[in-house]
Design a protein around this motif. Structure first.
Motif, PDB file in Angstrom:
ATOM      1  N   PHE A 103       0.860  -1.245   0.356  1.00  0.00           N
ATOM      2  CA  PHE A 103       0.451  -0.107   0.012  1.00  0.00           C
ATOM      3  C   PHE A 103       0.983   1.274  -0.272  1.00  0.00           C
ATOM      4  O   PHE A 103       0.610   2.587  -1.019  1.00  0.00           O
ATOM      5  N   GLU A 104       1.582   1.081   1.319  1.00  0.00           N
ATOM      6  CA  GLU A 104       2.654   2.708   1.011  1.00  0.00           C
ATOM      7  C   GLU A 104       3.946   2.852  -0.051  1.00  0.00           C
ATOM      8  O   GLU A 104       3.539   3.584  -0.482  1.00  0.00           O
ATOM      9  N   LEU A 105       4.063   1.671  -0.589  1.00  0.00           N
ATOM     10  CA  LEU A 105       4.727   1.839  -2.330  1.00  0.00           C
ATOM     11  C   LEU A 105       4.198   2.373  -3.239  1.00  0.00           C
ATOM     12  O   LEU A 105       4.278   2.732  -4.088  1.00  0.00           O
ATOM     13  N   GLN A 106       2.888   2.099  -3.850  1.00  0.00           N
ATOM     14  CA  GLN A 106       1.819   2.234  -4.637  1.00  0.00           C
ATOM     15  C   GLN A 106       1.571   3.758  -4.386  1.00  0.00           C
ATOM     16  O   GLN A 106       1.680   4.690  -5.330  1.00  0.00           O
ATOM     17  N   ALA A 107       1.031   3.813  -2.827  1.00  0.00           N
ATOM     18  CA  ALA A 107       0.462   5.212  -2.504  1.00  0.00           C
ATOM     19  C   ALA A 107       1.631   6.142  -3.007  1.00  0.00           C
ATOM     20  O   ALA A 107       1.557   7.600  -3.656  1.00  0.00           O
ATOM     21  N   HIS A 108       2.766   6.065  -2.569  1.00  0.00           N
ATOM     22  CA  HIS A 108       4.510   6.986  -2.900  1.00  0.00           C
ATOM     23  C   HIS A 108       4.544   7.386  -3.904  1.00  0.00           C
ATOM     24  O   HIS A 108       4.745   7.979  -4.522  1.00  0.00           O
ATOM     25  N   ARG A 109       4.374   6.188  -4.659  1.00  0.00           N
ATOM     26  CA  ARG A 109       4.648   6.457  -6.539  1.00  0.00           C
ATOM     27  C   ARG A 109       3.938   7.174  -7.036  1.00  0.00           C
ATOM     28  O   ARG A 109       4.108   7.588  -8.038  1.00  0.00           O
ATOM     29  N   ARG A 110       2.767   7.543  -6.672  1.00  0.00           N
ATOM     30  CA  ARG A 110       1.511   8.174  -7.275  1.00  0.00           C
ATOM     31  C   ARG A 110       2.446   9.787  -7.264  1.00  0.00           C
ATOM     32  O   ARG A 110       2.032  10.146  -7.931  1.00  0.00           O
ATOM     33  N   ILE A 111       2.742   9.431  -5.778  1.00  0.00           N
ATOM     34  CA  ILE A 111       2.768  10.992  -5.945  1.00  0.00           C
ATOM     35  C   ILE A 111       4.518  11.806  -6.138  1.00  0.00           C
ATOM     36  O   ILE A 111       4.455  12.407  -7.176  1.00  0.00           O
ATOM     37  N   GLU A 112       5.147  10.180  -6.448  1.00  0.00           N
ATOM     38  CA  GLU A 112       6.558  10.636  -7.255  1.00  0.00           C
ATOM     39  C   GLU A 112       6.104  11.331  -9.198  1.00  0.00           C
ATOM     40  O   GLU A 112       6.589  11.148  -9.607  1.00  0.00           O
ATOM     41  N   LYS A 113       5.345  10.128  -8.945  1.00  0.00           N
ATOM     42  CA  LYS A 113       3.935  10.424 -10.795  1.00  0.00           C
ATOM     43  C   LYS A 113       4.251  11.896 -11.018  1.00  0.00           C
ATOM     44  O   LYS A 113       2.939  11.970 -12.061  1.00  0.00           O
ATOM     45  N   GLY A 114       3.661  12.182  -9.377  1.00  0.00           N
ATOM     46  CA  GLY A 114       2.508  13.779  -9.797  1.00  0.00           C
ATOM     47  C   GLY A 114       1.150  13.470  -9.744  1.00  0.00           C
ATOM     48  O   GLY A 114       0.343  14.070 -10.689  1.00  0.00           O
ATOM     49  N   GLU A 115       0.862  12.165  -9.542  1.00  0.00           N
ATOM     50  CA  GLU A 115      -0.645  11.918  -9.945  1.00  0.00           C
ATOM     51  C   GLU A 115      -1.362  12.479  -8.513  1.00  0.00           C
ATOM     52  O   GLU A 115      -1.021  12.403  -7.219  1.00  0.00           O
ATOM     53  N   PRO A 116      -2.868  12.592  -8.451  1.00  0.00           N
ATOM     54  CA  PRO A 116      -3.095  13.018  -7.468  1.00  0.00           C
ATOM     55  C   PRO A 116      -3.461  11.428  -6.388  1.00  0.00           C
ATOM     56  O   PRO A 116      -3.417  10.597  -6.535  1.00  0.00           O
ATOM     57  N   LEU A 117      -3.376  11.876  -4.393  1.00  0.00           N
ATOM     58  CA  LEU A 117      -3.507  11.323  -3.567  1.00  0.00           C
ATOM     59  C   LEU A 117      -5.310  11.643  -3.187  1.00  0.00           C
ATOM     60  O   LEU A 117      -4.640  11.954  -1.983  1.00  0.00           O
ATOM     61  N   THR A 118      -6.127  11.130  -3.746  1.00  0.00           N
ATOM     62  CA  THR A 118      -7.415  10.904  -2.836  1.00  0.00           C
ATOM     63  C   THR A 118      -8.222   9.989  -2.372  1.00  0.00           C
ATOM     64  O   THR A 118      -7.298   8.902  -2.117  1.00  0.00           O
ATOM     65  N   THR A 119      -8.879  10.212  -1.306  1.00  0.00           N
ATOM     66  CA  THR A 119      -9.451   9.415  -0.750  1.00  0.00           C
ATOM     67  C   THR A 119      -9.749   8.095  -1.861  1.00  0.00           C
ATOM     68  O   THR A 119      -9.801   7.183  -1.448  1.00  0.00           O
ATOM     69  N   GLU A 120     -10.651   8.435  -2.822  1.00  0.00           N
ATOM     70  CA  GLU A 120     -11.333   7.730  -3.489  1.00  0.00           C
ATOM     71  C   GLU A 120      -9.545   6.200  -4.029  1.00  0.00           C
ATOM     72  O   GLU A 120     -10.255   5.155  -3.725  1.00  0.00           O
ATOM     73  N   VAL A 121      -8.956   7.881  -4.204  1.00  0.00           N
ATOM     74  CA  VAL A 121      -7.545   6.695  -4.856  1.00  0.00           C
ATOM     75  C   VAL A 121      -7.329   5.509  -3.534  1.00  0.00           C
ATOM     76  O   VAL A 121      -6.362   4.720  -4.282  1.00  0.00           O
ATOM     77  N   LEU A 122      -6.915   6.243  -2.428  1.00  0.00           N
ATOM     78  CA  LEU A 122      -6.516   5.532  -1.505  1.00  0.00           C
ATOM     79  C   LEU A 122      -7.069   4.449  -0.967  1.00  0.00           C
ATOM     80  O   LEU A 122      -6.808   3.050  -0.563  1.00  0.00           O
ATOM     81  N   ASN A 123      -8.504   4.981  -1.303  1.00  0.00           N
ATOM     82  CA  ASN A 123      -9.767   3.555  -1.235  1.00  0.00           C
ATOM     83  C   ASN A 123      -9.471   2.572  -1.705  1.00  0.00           C
ATOM     84  O   ASN A 123      -9.519   1.394  -1.343  1.00  0.00           O
ATOM     85  N   GLN A 124      -9.309   2.734  -3.127  1.00  0.00           N
ATOM     86  CA  GLN A 124      -9.017   1.756  -4.466  1.00  0.00           C
ATOM     87  C   GLN A 124      -8.012   0.988  -4.035  1.00  0.00           C
ATOM     88  O   GLN A 124      -7.983  -0.220  -4.304  1.00  0.00           O
ATOM     89  N   ILE A 125      -6.792   1.803  -3.754  1.00  0.00           N
ATOM     90  CA  ILE A 125      -5.270   0.893  -3.496  1.00  0.00           C
ATOM     91  C   ILE A 125      -6.323  -0.162  -2.478  1.00  0.00           C
ATOM     92  O   ILE A 125      -5.433  -1.740  -3.266  1.00  0.00           O
ATOM     93  N   TYR A 126      -6.761   0.002  -1.806  1.00  0.00           N
ATOM     94  CA  TYR A 126      -7.369  -0.615  -0.278  1.00  0.00           C
ATOM     95  C   TYR A 126      -7.538  -1.407  -0.792  1.00  0.00           C
ATOM     96  O   TYR A 126      -7.698  -2.849   0.050  1.00  0.00           O
TER      97      TYR A 126
END
Ligand SMILES: [Zn+2]
Length: 633
Positions: free
Chosen positions: A492-515
């Motif tokens: 989870f942490e890896l996927q979430a941080h990778r989004r930030i590194e790619k300049g992608e948004p990290l919203t509630t929806e994104v975090l929920n979806q990853i989980y």
């Protein structure tokens, strides 16, 4: 990382056992009044300082030495004698830091209501922070001496030999150290960088309001994390568990947007720190301190994702034995069989001591001496911190906090924390101060290995299939909690941080979806996943307090599985050699990078096979559970 910063982190490091649900219900001890508990089960602080006035003197001494250390600025280039003086001076401060920090910290933890002690503890914290800022020049100045020159100085100065690893490790990390102005700027940002964590703390503890629900038996229960964990562990009624899970996780879900904003801030901070120090990714930045290649985490995640079959088989077995139509995540903690067997402290202690016999007489004798009084704070009392930990004091030895409640879990907690304590004992007696502290990366090897020894010991002690099943279930549950769950968290942490590194948004929806996707990947169709579980990320303190930390529980577990196997199977000579390598690992403290230390002990974490060993062990344990279950029926 500055010298002083290392000290602060080191002094603050505590072991935390993490599980999704909290430990089992406490069997209430006869008294909660600390003074009424026999002294042999309480900490004796006099080995650290005889009195608070001695502590005051120690604090003053430490601060004077800190001031003297700060005056060494500008001297390091003068030669090996100057470098030695600085490192020896730092050792003196470091030893005092332990004494001055632990004395109030330990006393606060056995009575958190005592404001005087809490105030004294805060003074230590403030002194450490001042020292941190006052010594931000140290590493940049040291690194102005060319590495070749420094190596020459070390070679011609025998007294510098113990500092060789630590000094040269600064050069390894040189490309990530900024100039003096840069380091000052980074240290000024230190307090600000803690904001996401502090905000999370307030939102998830001070401001959170846990709901109450009415259970099937008419009782009303407030779903605090403790009550919720206990309910999942013990309530035999599935609809109660369902109601509790929806209400508890839903409480976090109700403010998920705020949690997401905090997590986004935290990931942005990590990315800022990584880029400021010239790292390609946040993961690389997190692993640099211990010199761990990124592949270790990537291999861990990939191998575990491919190895979820035994996990799912275990959950299907549980579903069958519990006689459930549908198996939900909130059903994973409730035991299949109940047992009245208790594990009173003294009995648990003897079992733990007997279980480590394969580690030799010397280890056993030192262990017995450690648990013989004054160093283990055994029972719960009013105001005492919950959970369990081991805290070392260099020159004095370890102190161990427990809240023993006679359950099987608390017997294993003793084995776990005792493993940490003995690691501390062996390292302190072998290593000089500068290399005495081990990293978390090897720490959890010592603790999980001792848990494994206890399991085998208890399995040998009983012929009752029900008890054997419960013991096996405990171990399988531990693999689920310490290995599978932690790898999923790392994923989870890896996927979430990778989004930030790619300049992608990290919203509630994104975090929920990853989980939600992770739950599907790990549990497959063995579990019916309720929608509200997508909010789980918002209630995992480690995500907010210590990013990229939890994977170490899994790598330690894998290392320990391999070491245990080597020490307990095969020809005697090989077992002996493996045991000696293991004890050498414990004695080596922090005298090398953890991957190198583990390799010397026979474990290579870059190999898939090391991780696969846990999957195989899980598979074997589930098979044993299946056959014991058949005998109970
Ligand atoms: Zn631990």
């Amino acid at each position: 990382m500055t010298l002083a910063h290392q000290a602060k982190t080191r002094a603050a490091v505590l072991c935390a056992v993490i599980l999704l649900a909290s430990p089992a219900l406490a069997a209430k001890p006869a008294t909660q009044v600390r003074a009424e508990i026999p002294a042999e089960f309480r900490w004796d602080f006099s080995a650290i300082y005889p009195s608070w006035s001695a502590w005051e003197a120690g604090l003053a001494d430490m601060e004077a030495k800190m001031d003297a250390f700060a005056r060494l600025k500008g001297t390091l280039a003068r030669g090996p004698a100057a470098v030695l003086k600085a490192y020896q001076g730092y050792d003196e401060i470091g030893k005092l830091q332990y004494l001055v920090f632990r004395y109030p910290q330990l006393q606060r933890d056995v009575d958190t209501r005592d404001q005087t002690v809490a105030g004294r503890f805060q003074r230590v914290d403030a002194a450490f922070a001042r020292f941190d800022t006052a010594t931000s020049w140290f590493t940049p100045e040291l690194l102005k001496v060319p590495q070749a020159t420094m190596e020459q100085w070390i070679a011609q100065t025998p007294a510098l030999a113990p500092y060789r690893f630590t000094i040269l490790d600064n050069y390894r990390q040189q490309k990530h150290v900024l100039d003096e102005a840069g380091e000052r700027l980074m240290s000024l940002a230190g307090a600000f960088n803690r904001t996401p964590q502090a905000t999370y703390q307030e939102l998830s503890t001070s401001d959170i309001k846990f709901p109450s629900i009415r259970l099937a038996d008419g009782k009303e229960v407030t779903l605090s994390p403790g009550n919720y964990g206990a309910l999942l562990d013990t309530n035999p009624n599935q609809s109660d568990r369902a109601k509790a899970a929806a209400a508890h996780v839903g409480t976090y879900g109700a403010t998920a947007n705020t949690y997401a904003a905090i997590y986004n801030a935290l990931a942005q901070r990590d990315w800022f720190l990584a880029r400021a120090r010239n790292f390609p990714t946040t993961l690389d930045a997190a692993l640099e301190g211990n010199n761990i290649p990124r592949q270790v985490v990537e291999t861990l995640v990939e191998t575990t994702r491919a190895g979820t079959a035994p996990l799912q088989r275990y959950l299907r077995l549980k579903k069958k034995l519990l006689g459930l139509q549908e198996f939900h995540l909130y059903d994973s903690f409730v035991p299949v069989f109940r047992s009245d067997k208790t594990y009173p402290y003294e009995q648990a202690r003897e079992a733990v001591l007997a279980s480590v016999a394969p580690l030799g007489a010397d280890y056993g004798a030192k262990y017995r001496r450690f648990v013989s009084g004054g160093r283990v704070d055994v029972y719960e009392n009013e105001g005492k911190k919950s959970g369990a930990y081991n805290a070392g004091v260099y020159g004095v030895g370890p102190y161990l906090l427990l809240n023993h409640n006679d359950t099987l879990d608390s017997a294993f907690t003793l084995a776990h924390e005792g493993g940490h304590a003995m690691h501390t004992v062996l390292s302190y007696e072998t290593q000089p101060f500068v290399t005495a502290d081990y990293t978390i990366f090897v720490a959890e090897v010592a603790s999980t290995t001792n848990e494994r020894f206890l399991l085998e010991h208890l399995l040998k002690q009983t012929t009752d299939p029900k008890e054997r099943f419960l013991l096996l279930q405990h171990s399988v549950q531990e693999i689920v909690g310490t290995f599978y769950t932690q790898v999923m968290f790392a994923d989870f942490e890896l996927q979430a941080h990778r989004r930030i590194e790619k300049g992608e948004p990290l919203t509630t929806e994104v975090l929920n979806q990853i989980y939600a996707d992770l739950l599907k990947t790990y549990y497959g169709d063995a579990v019916t996943i309720d929608d509200f579980y997508k909010f789980t990320w918002s209630r995992i303190p480690h995500f907010f307090n210590t990013p990229y930390y939890v994977f170490q529980y899994a790598t330690c577990f894998a290392s320990s599985a391999q070491l245990f196997k080597a020490m307990t199977s095969g020809p005697e000579a090989e077992r002996k050699a493996a045991t000696e390598r293991y004890l050498t690992l414990l004695r080596s403290g922090g005298n090398d990078h953890p991957m190198a230390q583990l390799r010397k002990a026979g474990v290579d974490l870059t190999q898939r096979a090391t991780v696969q060993a846990v999957v195989d062990q899980m598979d074997a344990l589930v098979t044993r559970m299946e056959s014991e279950a058949a005998r109970v029926r």
